[in-house]
Design a protein around this motif. Structure first.
Motif, PDB file in Angstrom:
ATOM      1  N   ALA A   5       0.837  -1.206   0.000  1.00  0.00           N
ATOM      2  CA  ALA A   5       0.000   0.000   0.000  1.00  0.00           C
ATOM      3  C   ALA A   5       0.872   1.257   0.000  1.00  0.00           C
ATOM      4  N   LYS A   6       1.963   1.212   0.765  1.00  0.00           N
ATOM      5  CA  LYS A   6       2.883   2.360   0.781  1.00  0.00           C
ATOM      6  C   LYS A   6       3.489   2.569  -0.604  1.00  0.00           C
ATOM      7  N   GLY A   7       3.828   1.465  -1.262  1.00  0.00           N
ATOM      8  CA  GLY A   7       4.378   1.555  -2.607  1.00  0.00           C
ATOM      9  C   GLY A   7       3.388   2.144  -3.590  1.00  0.00           C
ATOM     10  N   LYS A   8       2.142   1.745  -3.475  1.00  0.00           N
ATOM     11  CA  LYS A   8       1.100   2.300  -4.355  1.00  0.00           C
ATOM     12  C   LYS A   8       0.936   3.793  -4.106  1.00  0.00           C
ATOM     13  N   ALA A   9       0.977   4.176  -2.826  1.00  0.00           N
ATOM     14  CA  ALA A   9       0.850   5.600  -2.490  1.00  0.00           C
ATOM     15  C   ALA A   9       2.017   6.395  -3.071  1.00  0.00           C
ATOM     16  N   LYS A  10       3.228   5.858  -2.950  1.00  0.00           N
ATOM     17  CA  LYS A  10       4.403   6.542  -3.516  1.00  0.00           C
ATOM     18  C   LYS A  10       4.276   6.660  -5.030  1.00  0.00           C
ATOM     19  N   GLU A  11       3.846   5.569  -5.651  1.00  0.00           N
ATOM     20  CA  GLU A  11       3.692   5.588  -7.107  1.00  0.00           C
ATOM     21  C   GLU A  11       2.660   6.640  -7.514  1.00  0.00           C
ATOM     22  N   ALA A  12       1.536   6.683  -6.801  1.00  0.00           N
ATOM     23  CA  ALA A  12       0.484   7.656  -7.118  1.00  0.00           C
ATOM     24  C   ALA A  12       0.972   9.085  -6.898  1.00  0.00           C
ATOM     25  N   LEU A  13       1.679   9.311  -5.804  1.00  0.00           N
ATOM     26  CA  LEU A  13       2.207  10.650  -5.533  1.00  0.00           C
ATOM     27  C   LEU A  13       3.206  11.061  -6.611  1.00  0.00           C
ATOM     28  N   GLY A  14       4.034  10.118  -6.999  1.00  0.00           N
ATOM     29  CA  GLY A  14       4.986  10.402  -8.073  1.00  0.00           C
ATOM     30  C   GLY A  14       4.291  10.730  -9.373  1.00  0.00           C
ATOM     31  N   ALA A  15       3.196  10.032  -9.662  1.00  0.00           N
ATOM     32  CA  ALA A  15       2.429  10.293 -10.881  1.00  0.00           C
ATOM     33  C   ALA A  15       1.798  11.681 -10.825  1.00  0.00           C
ATOM     34  N   LEU A  16       1.279  12.048  -9.649  1.00  0.00           N
ATOM     35  CA  LEU A  16       0.650  13.369  -9.498  1.00  0.00           C
ATOM     36  C   LEU A  16       1.664  14.506  -9.623  1.00  0.00           C
ATOM     37  N   THR A  17       2.845  14.291  -9.069  1.00  0.00           N
ATOM     38  CA  THR A  17       3.854  15.360  -9.059  1.00  0.00           C
ATOM     39  C   THR A  17       4.792  15.293 -10.255  1.00  0.00           C
ATOM     40  N   GLY A  18       4.672  14.221 -11.047  1.00  0.00           N
ATOM     41  CA  GLY A  18       5.560  14.078 -12.201  1.00  0.00           C
ATOM     42  C   GLY A  18       6.956  13.599 -11.809  1.00  0.00           C
ATOM     43  N   ASP A  19       7.109  13.065 -10.619  1.00  0.00           N
ATOM     44  CA  ASP A  19       8.408  12.597 -10.120  1.00  0.00           C
ATOM     45  C   ASP A  19       8.580  11.119 -10.504  1.00  0.00           C
ATOM     46  N   GLU A  20       9.296  10.895 -11.609  1.00  0.00           N
ATOM     47  CA  GLU A  20       9.487   9.538 -12.130  1.00  0.00           C
ATOM     48  C   GLU A  20      10.249   8.649 -11.144  1.00  0.00           C
ATOM     49  N   SER A  21      11.219   9.205 -10.431  1.00  0.00           N
ATOM     50  CA  SER A  21      11.987   8.373  -9.491  1.00  0.00           C
ATOM     51  C   SER A  21      11.099   7.909  -8.333  1.00  0.00           C
ATOM     52  N   GLN A  22      10.191   8.766  -7.894  1.00  0.00           N
ATOM     53  CA  GLN A  22       9.280   8.367  -6.818  1.00  0.00           C
ATOM     54  C   GLN A  22       8.295   7.307  -7.317  1.00  0.00           C
ATOM     55  N   LYS A  23       7.832   7.457  -8.567  1.00  0.00           N
ATOM     56  CA  LYS A  23       6.952   6.446  -9.148  1.00  0.00           C
ATOM     57  C   LYS A  23       7.662   5.095  -9.191  1.00  0.00           C
TER      58      LYS A  23
END
Length: 86
Positions: A5-23
């Protein structure tokens, strides 16, 4: 919260902010959580198989004790038990 779930949240946040490394970090965390889950399941399966084999051995040992030295031999003509104590 689980690692997946934490990984999904990080991926989603990265997608929202455009941060490919976080995704990618979020995806990696999800893959790691899935691998750990699979490893745990394999270990549970291995333990269950070991327990089943041990139960079968115990059943066979008990069956041998119950049948006695002659192995539950019956008189083929009368059908009577010819084992110990007959």
């Amino acid at each position: 919260m689980s690692d997946k779930a934490k990984g999904k949240a990080k991926e989603a946040l990265g997608a929202l902010t455009g941060d490919e490394s976080q995704k990618e970090e979020g995806r990696a965390q999800q893959r790691k959580a899935e691998a750990e889950k699979e490893t745990a399941q394999r270990e549970r399966t291995r333990r269950a198989k070991d327990e089943a084999r041990e139960a079968e051995r115990e059943r066979d040992r008990q069956k041998g004790k119950d049948e006695g030295l002659l192995g539950g031999i019956t008189d083929s003509l009368s059908g009577r038990d010819r084992g110990p104590g007959s």
